[in-house]
Write a protein that holds these residues in place. Sequence first.
Motif, short mmCIF file in Angstrom:
data_model
loop_
_atom_site.label_atom_id
_atom_site.label_comp_id
_atom_site.label_asym_id
_atom_site.label_seq_id
_atom_site.Cartn_x
_atom_site.Cartn_y
_atom_site.Cartn_z
N ARG A 106 0.83 -1.20 0.00
CA ARG A 106 0.00 0.00 0.00
C ARG A 106 0.87 1.26 0.00
O ARG A 106 0.65 2.19 0.78
N LEU A 107 1.86 1.26 -0.88
CA LEU A 107 2.77 2.39 -0.98
C LEU A 107 2.50 3.19 -2.25
O LEU A 107 2.15 2.62 -3.28
N PRO A 108 2.71 4.51 -2.22
CA PRO A 108 2.70 5.28 -3.47
C PRO A 108 4.06 5.15 -4.15
O PRO A 108 5.06 5.66 -3.67
N LEU A 109 4.11 4.43 -5.24
CA LEU A 109 5.34 4.27 -6.02
C LEU A 109 5.10 4.79 -7.44
O LEU A 109 5.48 4.17 -8.43
N ARG A 110 4.44 5.92 -7.52
CA ARG A 110 4.15 6.50 -8.83
C ARG A 110 5.41 7.11 -9.42
O ARG A 110 6.20 7.70 -8.69
N TRP A 138 -0.54 -4.30 -3.46
CA TRP A 138 -1.37 -3.12 -3.66
C TRP A 138 -0.53 -1.85 -3.69
O TRP A 138 -0.83 -0.86 -3.02
N ILE A 139 0.56 -1.86 -4.42
CA ILE A 139 1.36 -0.65 -4.58
C ILE A 139 0.74 0.24 -5.65
O ILE A 139 0.23 -0.25 -6.65
N PHE A 140 0.77 1.54 -5.42
CA PHE A 140 0.13 2.48 -6.33
C PHE A 140 1.17 2.99 -7.32
O PHE A 140 2.05 3.78 -6.96
N THR A 141 1.05 2.52 -8.55
CA THR A 141 2.02 2.91 -9.58
C THR A 141 1.39 3.70 -10.71
O THR A 141 2.10 4.32 -11.49
N ARG A 142 0.08 3.68 -10.82
CA ARG A 142 -0.58 4.34 -11.95
C ARG A 142 -0.56 5.86 -11.77
O ARG A 142 -1.05 6.37 -10.77
N PRO A 143 -0.02 6.59 -12.73
CA PRO A 143 0.14 8.04 -12.55
C PRO A 143 -1.11 8.84 -12.82
O PRO A 143 -1.20 9.98 -12.40
N SER A 144 -2.05 8.28 -13.55
CA SER A 144 -3.24 9.05 -13.91
C SER A 144 -4.49 8.41 -13.35
O SER A 144 -4.47 7.29 -12.87
N THR A 145 -5.56 9.15 -13.41
CA THR A 145 -6.82 8.67 -12.83
C THR A 145 -7.48 7.66 -13.74
O THR A 145 -7.22 7.63 -14.95
N PRO A 146 -8.36 6.79 -13.21
CA PRO A 146 -9.07 5.83 -14.06
C PRO A 146 -9.86 6.52 -15.16
O PRO A 146 -10.32 7.65 -14.99
N SER A 160 14.40 12.09 -5.68
CA SER A 160 14.14 11.15 -6.77
C SER A 160 12.71 10.65 -6.65
O SER A 160 12.14 10.62 -5.55
N PRO A 161 12.09 10.23 -7.76
CA PRO A 161 10.75 9.63 -7.68
C PRO A 161 10.78 8.38 -6.82
O PRO A 161 11.75 7.61 -6.84
#
Length: 843
Positions: A208-212, A379-387, A355-356
């Motif tokens: 559950r990390l933001p890895l965008r 459940w890592i968050f990699t998607r940069p844009s919205t659905p 760094s990102p």
Amino acid sequence: MSTFQLLHRLPEELLQEILDRLDSDAFRNLNVSSRRCYEWAAPRLWREVTLVDCRTAHNWGTSDEHDDGPLIRKLLVLATKPWLASHVQTLNHRCHLPPPAIFSELPRSTFSSQTLSTDPRTIRLAQLAVQNMTKVTTLRIIFGHPTLNDALLRCFFDKHRRKATPVRRLWLENCRISAGCCLEITDHPYGLPLELDFAGLESVRFRRLPLRPCSLPRDDAAVVYARSYRTRDMQDGRGGLYSTTINEPMVKEQAVGCEQTIWLAEASGQRDVVTGEAHNAESPLERIYECANRWDDYIYDQLAAFTSAEEQRVLDERHVPSHRQRSMLAYRGSLLDPLDMDLLRAWRLNQSERSPSSQVALNVLGNASQTLTSLTLDWIFTRPSTPGLTGVTPNDRLWVDLYLQFLSLRFPHLRAFQLRNAVVPEAALPPGLCLLDHSRITYALEEHDVMREVDLEPEQRRKLDLAGLEFMEAHAQLQCLAWPMDAFFSNRQSPAHTARRVDAVIANLARTLVDLRVDTLYTGVCDPQTEDVHCLTPGSRTRRRRFIQEFASKLTKLESIKIEGDIPRDERREVIRGLHACPLKKIVIIGIMCPLGNTWGADCSDMAVKPNPDEWGEVIEGEDKGAIWQYGPGPLNPPGANFKFQPEYGWPAGPPMIHTIASYHANTVTELKFCGYKGAPVLLTPTPVTTPMLSALKHFHNLESLILSLWLTTTFEGEARDEEVIAYWLNARSPDSTALVLVTDEEPEGWEKELLTNYAPKALAWRITSFIGPFLSERAKAREGGVHVRASFSVGDWGGMFDADLRVGKGAMGSDVCLGFEGPREELESGRRRSKLEGRRWF
């Protein structure tokens, strides 16, 4: 002669065996019994340490939601008592607040809270404590405070750390890692280590990390936890809400770094604040840290009365009295996951994240690649844009490049690799990325089944083509694998030369794989029985069915299977049938609907008390009750010696799901878990079809554990009483509570009687035993300890999940009895939380 004197005479081996049998309360008592007992007990009491803050209401009328007092006191002990610190083996850090709710809060969380645990004295204590904790092998940070996270990570993985056992297991959840895990930086405002080394890590769990790979757009809906006066209601994990302090919207915290509000300059080589106001006026930056700095001073002033001169010296050596200077140290910057390096250089003075986070994570894994044996991306968050993506942006290409770089990594000793993304779109893979096939990244709305290929650079396209297959070929010793079910194969059959390579990988996995977990994204309100006729996404259906026939049916050694997400029920059934050759011990199926079938009837027509339509959606498909009564209680239909698997899709009249599972795997299964509340068996007023639907459970003679979602109706006199039931459960387990139902000499009536007879923990355990017990195997119940049963309930306006754990066995007269119970407990209850952490496989 006293017992303690006798203990001194025992051989060391026997003494250690005795101590191993004591619980934590016994160790606390032993710890204060004598000097010698302290030497025995203290190391065990400090073997695992948890750093957690608390909520403190001040007598001047305000509340500090993140009082670091408790964790500061622990850090002070560890920093000044090396002997105790040297016995710590596991260190945990978390916030006392419930973590963000998965669906509504987590996707909008940046975990950038700038005002938590920022006092330089606290960070210095963490540095000194880590220096003394030389035997820590497990580090868990779960929803920790960003600045303290950075201190723990940079100090434990300091490249120049000496005389310490390397950390072998790292669990990072609900936090940012881009500042704490960056391998090399040129300076740090708190003087933390600049060079890191993650070599020696054996197990990593990013959860559950933001890895965008790029900054999020500024969003007024985003929430930043803070020490401030502004409050907001958040989900408490128990079906209700709680209020906590925040900085909202997010831009107010980040905008401090914007040129229009405040800018940074170097004056005589020192950090300084320059504003449009007078130089000595309070800046917007100082206003953000006003509460945090004032409350930290209060904490340390209170602590001074209980510290020795040496401890006070340690506290004072890094104290920064200036409010302005302390705010400057704490400010982490305005850019999250920066990509514009020119802009970053303009803000270099107070920009902690250089760094990102996606690149930082890749660097960590690459640095630990030679020792890593288990890797979980949960459940890592990699998607940069919205659905709802309808075109391709540069950020989308970076999203693709993130996975290409990951699949290019190699881990020579990898035994477990898990990537799970079933919950929210922000965790989804780029469409078209395949693990065992040619990858063709596409875009547009999958609902329309019109997918256009992304225009990648030729070299990127070439490398990505079979990157997943090459990754699997390079990791031939995998025993555990998790991957989205619809991302193993593409829509089209592979060319012959690729198919031969794929067959070789699958043949190897058939020999090595013992644990498989597959999922798909939750998208609907109910899991369909089948998509054989009506299907909005034929491409996804094709990919899932290729997985069943070309992958699952080839496995022979699998012992555990987990299936989660919006997968049609017939495809779940075919996965189970396809694994006919495997000695399955554990089967887990999780969905929106009860995986075993709908006991409520079509559109809830069979329920005595119907749930709110908002809770169950528009349509719930009914079962063929005649077929369930015919096949459910009947004999099993196991595959014969010459059985050859052929998938049979659709949902014709036939045996219920548990009957199929029993027919194929009853002889080996020891654990069953079926989660999904819609259509689940109703505990207090079960519908008639429930009995034949669950009857085949009697064939699982080796069953040791059954976890099952049940529907608990709380309606009384036409009104839902969820809040009162939850409050009753919480009060029932609190030794200090006086809010329970008052039992007088008179017989309780009305709602008080309903609480006592249906919802009290003891009454609930009896009802679960009476309901589940008759379905279980007599042989399984007759074993010592019986069968562990966990009944899971969804209660409350905000989806609180409560579990009641009990053991169902046989009594002296041969009747079903409850041998003991715990709960109902929510997931965040301390005992439940600990059991989940310790029970995680492959960590």
